[in-house]
Write an enzyme that holds these catalytic residues in place. Structure first.
Site, PDB file in Angstrom:
ATOM      1  N   SER A  19      28.379  40.532  25.375  1.00  0.00           N
ATOM      2  CA  SER A  19      28.720  39.732  26.550  1.00  0.00           C
ATOM      3  C   SER A  19      29.116  38.313  26.173  1.00  0.00           C
ATOM      4  CB  SER A  19      27.530  39.651  27.516  1.00  0.00           C
ATOM      5  OG  SER A  19      27.162  40.908  28.013  1.00  0.00           O
ATOM      6  N   ILE A  20      30.061  37.759  26.928  1.00  0.00           N
ATOM      7  CA  ILE A  20      30.357  36.337  26.780  1.00  0.00           C
ATOM      8  C   ILE A  20      29.079  35.532  27.005  1.00  0.00           C
ATOM      9  CG2 ILE A  20      31.554  34.393  27.881  1.00  0.00           C
ATOM     10  CD1 ILE A  20      33.948  36.258  28.277  1.00  0.00           C
ATOM     11  N   TYR A 155      44.677  44.157  35.535  1.00  0.00           N
ATOM     12  CA  TYR A 155      43.596  43.277  35.988  1.00  0.00           C
ATOM     13  C   TYR A 155      43.420  43.320  37.501  1.00  0.00           C
ATOM     14  CZ  TYR A 155      40.329  39.437  35.107  1.00  0.00           C
ATOM     15  OH  TYR A 155      39.207  38.667  34.985  1.00  0.00           O
ATOM     16  N   LYS A 162      39.144  36.159  40.783  1.00  0.00           N
ATOM     17  CA  LYS A 162      39.008  34.998  39.900  1.00  0.00           C
ATOM     18  C   LYS A 162      39.749  33.784  40.463  1.00  0.00           C
ATOM     19  CE  LYS A 162      36.557  36.690  36.448  1.00  0.00           C
ATOM     20  NZ  LYS A 162      35.179  36.212  36.157  1.00  0.00           N
TER      21      LYS A 162
END
Length: 262
Positions: A19-20, A155, A162
């Site tokens: 994970s980021i 996406y 986002k």
């Protein structure tokens, strides 16, 4: 001393060591922060708890950001444990796979609402609760992506969510900055292989194209995103708010238009 020495902060949305959020957690721990984490359900707890313990966390609690009662209970536990906190990192997003892989024009009302709720509104909801127990001059950071600004094949719905997240960042920055000196920013990195990325169609090609269009000629790592986020959480970024910070997101030069060329 690290740039976050003596500070307490939440890392929301950690799923596993790819994970980021894990890159962020490692950077913040290295810089001296005391960290707290949430998890969603027993399966994720089995992944999150051992990682949280690796960075010496003693605040590891359940929270579903889709449920107000769970959010209230989580932040009450944070206040009970810490009293006050200094920063919050939001790395939470979700959309149904069909909403990502089907043409956006086919998105259903239910898929639209779900993606917006978990990927965008959850940051607002967390910010509302965190601000009540955050020291003045604190920091909030969320994770976004270039798909908020440009059409990225595969996406889909997440790009729209986002975009809403980035707009929310600016409005939260204005509200909380003027009243409390709390800074609110977003970090936008190029594609990174995470659990969430597996739902994006043609992700391997997306990574290759991003590397070709990057100023650095390569994709960035979760550690590099973590370093940028740790800076934004620290007092070194005391004059930085309401911004999207790019960790070489790609598609700058030599890659064509990602919305047309596949």
């Amino acid at each position: 001393m690290g740039i976050l020495e003596g500070k307490k902060g939440l890392i929301l949305g950690l799923a596993n060591n790819k994970s980021i959020a894990w890159g962020v957690a490692q950077a913040c721990h290295r810089e001296g922060a005391e960290l707290g984490f949430n998890y969603l359900g027993e399966q994720l707890e089995k992944r999150v708890r051992p990682l949280a313990e690796k960075v010496d966390s003693t605040l590891i609690e359940s929270m579903d950001v889709g449920e107000d009662a769970e959010m209230d209970a989580f932040f009450a536990k944070v206040e009970e444990k810490w009293g006050k906190m200094d920063f919050m990192i939001h790395s939470i997003a979700f959309a149904n796979k069909d909403a990502l892989r089907n043409p956006f024009s086919q998105c259903t009302r239910e898929d639209f609402q779900l993606a917006m709720d978990i990927s965008a509104y959850s940051f607002v909801a967390c910010a509302q609760r965190a601000a009540k127990i955050m020291n003045d001059g604190g920091s909030m950071v969320t994770m976004t992506y270039l798909g908020a600004e440009r059409v990225i094949p595969g996406y889909g719905m997440m790009g729209v969510a986002k975009a809403a997240l980035e707009a929310s960042t600016r409005y939260l920055a204005e509200d909380l900055g003027k009243s409390r000196g709390i800074r609110v920013n977003a970090v936008s990195s190029g594609p990174i292989r995470t659990l969430a990325a597996s739902a994006v169609g043609d992700f391997r090609e997306l990574m290759a194209k991003s590397a070709r269009g990057s100023m650095l000629g390569r994709n960035v790592s979760q550690d590099e995103v973590g370093n940028t986020t740790a800076y934004l959480a620290s007092d070194l970024a005391s004059g930085v708010s309401g911004e999207v910070h790019y960790v070489d997101a790609g598609f700058h030069v030599g890659a064509g238009d990602p919305g047309v060329e596949k």
